[in-house]
Design a protein around this motif. Sequence first.
Motif, PDB file in Angstrom:
ATOM      1  N   LYS A  53     -31.579   9.043  10.111  1.00  0.00           N
ATOM      2  CA  LYS A  53     -31.915   8.901   8.542  1.00  0.00           C
ATOM      3  C   LYS A  53     -31.159   7.919   7.778  1.00  0.00           C
ATOM      4  O   LYS A  53     -30.021   7.705   8.358  1.00  0.00           O
ATOM      5  CB  LYS A  53     -31.861  10.563   8.081  1.00  0.00           C
ATOM      6  N   LEU A  54     -31.517   7.596   6.966  1.00  0.00           N
ATOM      7  CA  LEU A  54     -30.871   6.683   5.866  1.00  0.00           C
ATOM      8  C   LEU A  54     -29.580   7.433   5.098  1.00  0.00           C
ATOM      9  O   LEU A  54     -30.119   8.580   4.694  1.00  0.00           O
ATOM     10  CB  LEU A  54     -31.798   6.054   4.978  1.00  0.00           C
ATOM     11  N   VAL A  55     -28.596   6.949   4.897  1.00  0.00           N
ATOM     12  CA  VAL A  55     -27.686   7.549   4.355  1.00  0.00           C
ATOM     13  C   VAL A  55     -27.369   6.988   2.921  1.00  0.00           C
ATOM     14  O   VAL A  55     -27.433   5.759   2.742  1.00  0.00           O
ATOM     15  CB  VAL A  55     -26.201   7.132   4.931  1.00  0.00           C
ATOM     16  N   THR A  56     -27.433   7.762   1.915  1.00  0.00           N
ATOM     17  CA  THR A  56     -27.078   7.468   0.644  1.00  0.00           C
ATOM     18  C   THR A  56     -25.650   7.387   0.010  1.00  0.00           C
ATOM     19  O   THR A  56     -24.838   8.320   0.471  1.00  0.00           O
ATOM     20  CB  THR A  56     -28.022   8.272  -0.400  1.00  0.00           C
ATOM     21  N   ASN A  57     -25.195   6.436  -0.601  1.00  0.00           N
ATOM     22  CA  ASN A  57     -23.767   6.537  -0.901  1.00  0.00           C
ATOM     23  C   ASN A  57     -22.682   6.605   0.016  1.00  0.00           C
ATOM     24  O   ASN A  57     -21.847   7.306   0.011  1.00  0.00           O
ATOM     25  CB  ASN A  57     -23.664   7.489  -1.949  1.00  0.00           C
ATOM     26  N   PRO A  58     -22.876   5.988   1.308  1.00  0.00           N
ATOM     27  CA  PRO A  58     -22.127   6.124   2.413  1.00  0.00           C
ATOM     28  C   PRO A  58     -20.500   5.412   1.958  1.00  0.00           C
ATOM     29  O   PRO A  58     -20.607   4.409   1.052  1.00  0.00           O
ATOM     30  CB  PRO A  58     -22.684   5.297   3.598  1.00  0.00           C
ATOM     31  N   ASP A  82     -21.561  -8.355   1.232  1.00  0.00           N
ATOM     32  CA  ASP A  82     -21.105  -7.116   2.068  1.00  0.00           C
ATOM     33  C   ASP A  82     -20.527  -6.183   1.687  1.00  0.00           C
ATOM     34  O   ASP A  82     -19.831  -6.067   0.506  1.00  0.00           O
ATOM     35  CB  ASP A  82     -20.102  -7.724   3.416  1.00  0.00           C
ATOM     36  N   ASN A  83     -20.587  -4.683   2.445  1.00  0.00           N
ATOM     37  CA  ASN A  83     -19.809  -3.663   1.855  1.00  0.00           C
ATOM     38  C   ASN A  83     -20.422  -2.955   0.604  1.00  0.00           C
ATOM     39  O   ASN A  83     -19.881  -2.382  -0.365  1.00  0.00           O
ATOM     40  CB  ASN A  83     -18.414  -3.733   1.815  1.00  0.00           C
ATOM     41  N   HIS A  84     -21.756  -3.049   0.589  1.00  0.00           N
ATOM     42  CA  HIS A  84     -22.552  -2.757  -0.811  1.00  0.00           C
ATOM     43  C   HIS A  84     -22.958  -1.189  -0.593  1.00  0.00           C
ATOM     44  O   HIS A  84     -23.573  -0.491  -1.682  1.00  0.00           O
ATOM     45  CB  HIS A  84     -23.628  -3.701  -1.138  1.00  0.00           C
ATOM     46  N   ALA A  85     -22.782  -0.805   0.469  1.00  0.00           N
ATOM     47  CA  ALA A  85     -23.144   0.897   0.944  1.00  0.00           C
ATOM     48  C   ALA A  85     -24.530   1.008   0.738  1.00  0.00           C
ATOM     49  O   ALA A  85     -25.033   1.299   1.848  1.00  0.00           O
ATOM     50  CB  ALA A  85     -22.219   1.610  -0.101  1.00  0.00           C
ATOM     51  N   ASN A  86     -25.201   1.102  -0.469  1.00  0.00           N
ATOM     52  CA  ASN A  86     -26.714   1.168  -0.503  1.00  0.00           C
ATOM     53  C   ASN A  86     -27.571  -0.097  -0.165  1.00  0.00           C
ATOM     54  O   ASN A  86     -26.919  -1.272  -0.628  1.00  0.00           O
ATOM     55  CB  ASN A  86     -27.177   1.976  -1.647  1.00  0.00           C
ATOM     56  N   LEU A  87     -28.795   0.018  -0.099  1.00  0.00           N
ATOM     57  CA  LEU A  87     -29.828  -1.092   0.002  1.00  0.00           C
ATOM     58  C   LEU A  87     -29.432  -1.999  -1.346  1.00  0.00           C
ATOM     59  O   LEU A  87     -29.732  -1.253  -2.460  1.00  0.00           O
ATOM     60  CB  LEU A  87     -31.089  -0.713   0.275  1.00  0.00           C
ATOM     61  N   LEU A  88     -29.623  -3.366  -1.351  1.00  0.00           N
ATOM     62  CA  LEU A  88     -29.569  -4.022  -2.501  1.00  0.00           C
ATOM     63  C   LEU A  88     -30.838  -4.299  -3.086  1.00  0.00           C
ATOM     64  O   LEU A  88     -31.814  -4.570  -2.205  1.00  0.00           O
ATOM     65  CB  LEU A  88     -28.804  -5.190  -2.210  1.00  0.00           C
ATOM     66  N   SER A  89     -30.974  -4.314  -4.188  1.00  0.00           N
ATOM     67  CA  SER A  89     -32.521  -4.559  -4.806  1.00  0.00           C
ATOM     68  C   SER A  89     -32.434  -5.851  -5.494  1.00  0.00           C
ATOM     69  O   SER A  89     -33.293  -6.730  -5.396  1.00  0.00           O
ATOM     70  CB  SER A  89     -32.730  -3.733  -5.780  1.00  0.00           C
ATOM     71  N   SER A  90     -31.448  -6.562  -5.995  1.00  0.00           N
ATOM     72  CA  SER A  90     -30.909  -7.779  -6.624  1.00  0.00           C
ATOM     73  C   SER A  90     -29.806  -8.333  -6.529  1.00  0.00           C
ATOM     74  O   SER A  90     -28.766  -7.822  -6.522  1.00  0.00           O
ATOM     75  CB  SER A  90     -31.714  -7.800  -7.860  1.00  0.00           C
ATOM     76  N   ALA A 144     -29.624   2.487   1.861  1.00  0.00           N
ATOM     77  CA  ALA A 144     -28.663   3.216   2.270  1.00  0.00           C
ATOM     78  C   ALA A 144     -29.077   4.081   1.104  1.00  0.00           C
ATOM     79  O   ALA A 144     -29.809   3.905   0.666  1.00  0.00           O
ATOM     80  CB  ALA A 144     -28.051   2.463   2.879  1.00  0.00           C
TER      81      ALA A 144
END
Length: 290
Positions: free
Chosen positions: A111-116, A140-148, A241
């Motif tokens: 599963k995808l991890v949120t706020n890792p 890099d090291n942005h933890a969650n998926l980036l939107s912009s 993420a």
Amino acid sequence: MMLTNGGSACAAPPSTTTKTGKATFYDLAGTSGNCSFEVPADDLYVALGPSQYSEGASCGAYLDVTGPKGKVRVKVFDSCPECPAGHLDLSRTAFKKIGDEIDGIIPIKYKLVTNPSTPAPISVRIKEGASQYWFAARIDNHANLLSSVKVASGGGGFKTAHRTDFNYWLIDAGAGPGPYKIKITDVYGNTATLTGIRMSPGTVQRTGVRITGGSTTVTSKTTAPTPTAKATTSPAAKKPAAATPSPSVPSADPLLESASGLPDALSPSEVASGQPLVDLAAAEPGASDC
């Protein structure tokens, strides 16, 4: 994780539903992954098939993967052209934490991890060949998926960058000479503005900012860094993420180290217009093997 475009499929952030699938492992053999990251220090990473790699939209996310021997957290690092959705190609180190190497292929849940948590704060790497006339940066090291990712030079306005499948954010007409303010936003609305980023191709500029938590805007104030030796990196050919409020992150000067190796958070109007999201729940594993 699958890139979906339009309609109600984009009405929510990426799903963290647990899915079933299978895992294999591979070795980099001296190359880097398609996400253009340095190899994680813990050697725990994963390559995803085309639908889940989503042309680079999944890069930098984290997955929790459970196998016969336990659970491991891996960073999305690479693509696996031959892998159907649900087939995760792990690093050998990650695979051995959850299965027996001799098996070669094992059943998994993931599963995808949120706020890792991340091993370091956000960093920016300006690509070789970039200039005031052609901007390219890896985050890099942005933890969650980036939107912009948006970029401003000096006192100018922000320009929106577009992401490549090798995980660099480009502004084809350039963003000016810098120093830059770079505003990044993840799919949960968390934002960070990094300042003092220099046009210094081939180096990793580290900040003191972490972008995780609940829709909190954080700003890193930076000063001119001192570069060290440079090295180059290029995309590999082998494998194409819920948020909780957190306080602002303290500012820190960026550091430069040698490197080898979906627009702002979606508003209701943007969701309605069909902004793409990476949807883990959409990735039902296929029955066939690679």
